[in-house]
Design a protein around this motif. Structure first.
Motif, PDB file in Angstrom:
ATOM      1  N   PHE A  20       0.302  -1.118   0.160  1.00  0.00           N
ATOM      2  CA  PHE A  20      -0.248   0.290   0.052  1.00  0.00           C
ATOM      3  C   PHE A  20       1.230   1.320  -0.370  1.00  0.00           C
ATOM      4  O   PHE A  20       1.565   1.507   0.470  1.00  0.00           O
ATOM      5  CB  PHE A  20      -0.725   0.077   1.180  1.00  0.00           C
ATOM      6  N   PRO A  21       0.755   2.703  -1.025  1.00  0.00           N
ATOM      7  CA  PRO A  21       1.559   3.537  -0.571  1.00  0.00           C
ATOM      8  C   PRO A  21       2.014   3.963   0.784  1.00  0.00           C
ATOM      9  O   PRO A  21       0.750   3.973   1.372  1.00  0.00           O
ATOM     10  CB  PRO A  21       0.791   4.636  -1.854  1.00  0.00           C
ATOM     11  N   GLY A  22       2.748   4.544   0.863  1.00  0.00           N
ATOM     12  CA  GLY A  22       3.407   5.300   2.203  1.00  0.00           C
ATOM     13  C   GLY A  22       3.260   3.810   3.330  1.00  0.00           C
ATOM     14  O   GLY A  22       3.387   5.013   4.410  1.00  0.00           O
ATOM     15  N   THR A  23       3.329   2.636   2.866  1.00  0.00           N
ATOM     16  CA  THR A  23       3.564   2.146   3.899  1.00  0.00           C
ATOM     17  C   THR A  23       4.486   0.973   3.389  1.00  0.00           C
ATOM     18  O   THR A  23       4.741   0.989   2.294  1.00  0.00           O
ATOM     19  CB  THR A  23       1.805   1.267   4.125  1.00  0.00           C
ATOM     20  N   THR A  49      -2.312   1.932   9.699  1.00  0.00           N
ATOM     21  CA  THR A  49      -1.103   3.322   8.220  1.00  0.00           C
ATOM     22  C   THR A  49      -2.511   2.440   7.017  1.00  0.00           C
ATOM     23  O   THR A  49      -1.582   3.588   6.667  1.00  0.00           O
ATOM     24  CB  THR A  49       0.096   2.572   8.168  1.00  0.00           C
ATOM     25  N   ILE A  50      -3.012   1.652   6.663  1.00  0.00           N
ATOM     26  CA  ILE A  50      -3.628   1.186   5.693  1.00  0.00           C
ATOM     27  C   ILE A  50      -5.298   2.262   6.318  1.00  0.00           C
ATOM     28  O   ILE A  50      -5.431   2.025   6.911  1.00  0.00           O
ATOM     29  CB  ILE A  50      -4.530   0.251   5.462  1.00  0.00           C
ATOM     30  N   SER A  51      -5.431   3.146   5.132  1.00  0.00           N
ATOM     31  CA  SER A  51      -7.013   4.175   5.200  1.00  0.00           C
ATOM     32  C   SER A  51      -8.285   2.785   4.781  1.00  0.00           C
ATOM     33  O   SER A  51      -7.464   2.212   3.757  1.00  0.00           O
ATOM     34  CB  SER A  51      -7.097   5.327   4.432  1.00  0.00           C
ATOM     35  N   ARG A  52      -8.960   3.062   5.286  1.00  0.00           N
ATOM     36  CA  ARG A  52     -10.354   2.487   4.700  1.00  0.00           C
ATOM     37  C   ARG A  52     -10.802   2.624   2.603  1.00  0.00           C
ATOM     38  O   ARG A  52     -10.646   1.690   2.390  1.00  0.00           O
ATOM     39  CB  ARG A  52     -11.602   2.519   5.485  1.00  0.00           C
TER      40      ARG A  52
END
Length: 118
Positions: A20-23, A49-52
């Protein structure tokens, strides 16, 4: 949404696995957790760190890819599996998806011509 916005690959991070981007959370982990009967809510709680929105966008892109044309279901499923297991790079995935789109259009045109000929 383009797959480049949903997935990052960096050979120096997580051995190049799609994340996932940014993670540092691999995309494959979302599918593994859902396959193991974990709810999306539980996944999001365990990986804050993962948004819905990120998780839903990945699931939506997968759904759209798989359901775009039922005659290509098995090929698309294989493509997604290869992408999730690091067998394809993003550029290859995008090129392949474009090829599916062209093949779908050609198949549609052939079917239309066959129906008109009958």
């Amino acid at each position: 949404m383009k797959i480049e916005k949903l997935i990052e690959r960096d050979p120096e991070r997580m051995s190049g696995a799609p994340v996932f981007p940014g993670t540092c959370v691999p995309i494959k982990l979302l599918f593994d957790c859902l396959q193991d009967d974990m709810s999306l809510e539980t996944f999001l709680e365990q990986f804050p760190t993962i948004s819905r929105d990120q998780a839903l966008a990945v699931l939506s892109a997968s759904r759209d890819s798989l359901l775009g044309n039922s005659t290509k279901f098995e090929a698309r499923l294989e493509l997604m599996l290869k992408a999730a297991t690091d067998e394809l790079f993003l550029a290859d995935l995008n090129a392949t998806m474009e090829d599916f789109g062209h093949a779908d259009q050609e198949e549609h045109e052939l079917l239309t011509m066959d129906r008109l000929a009958c």
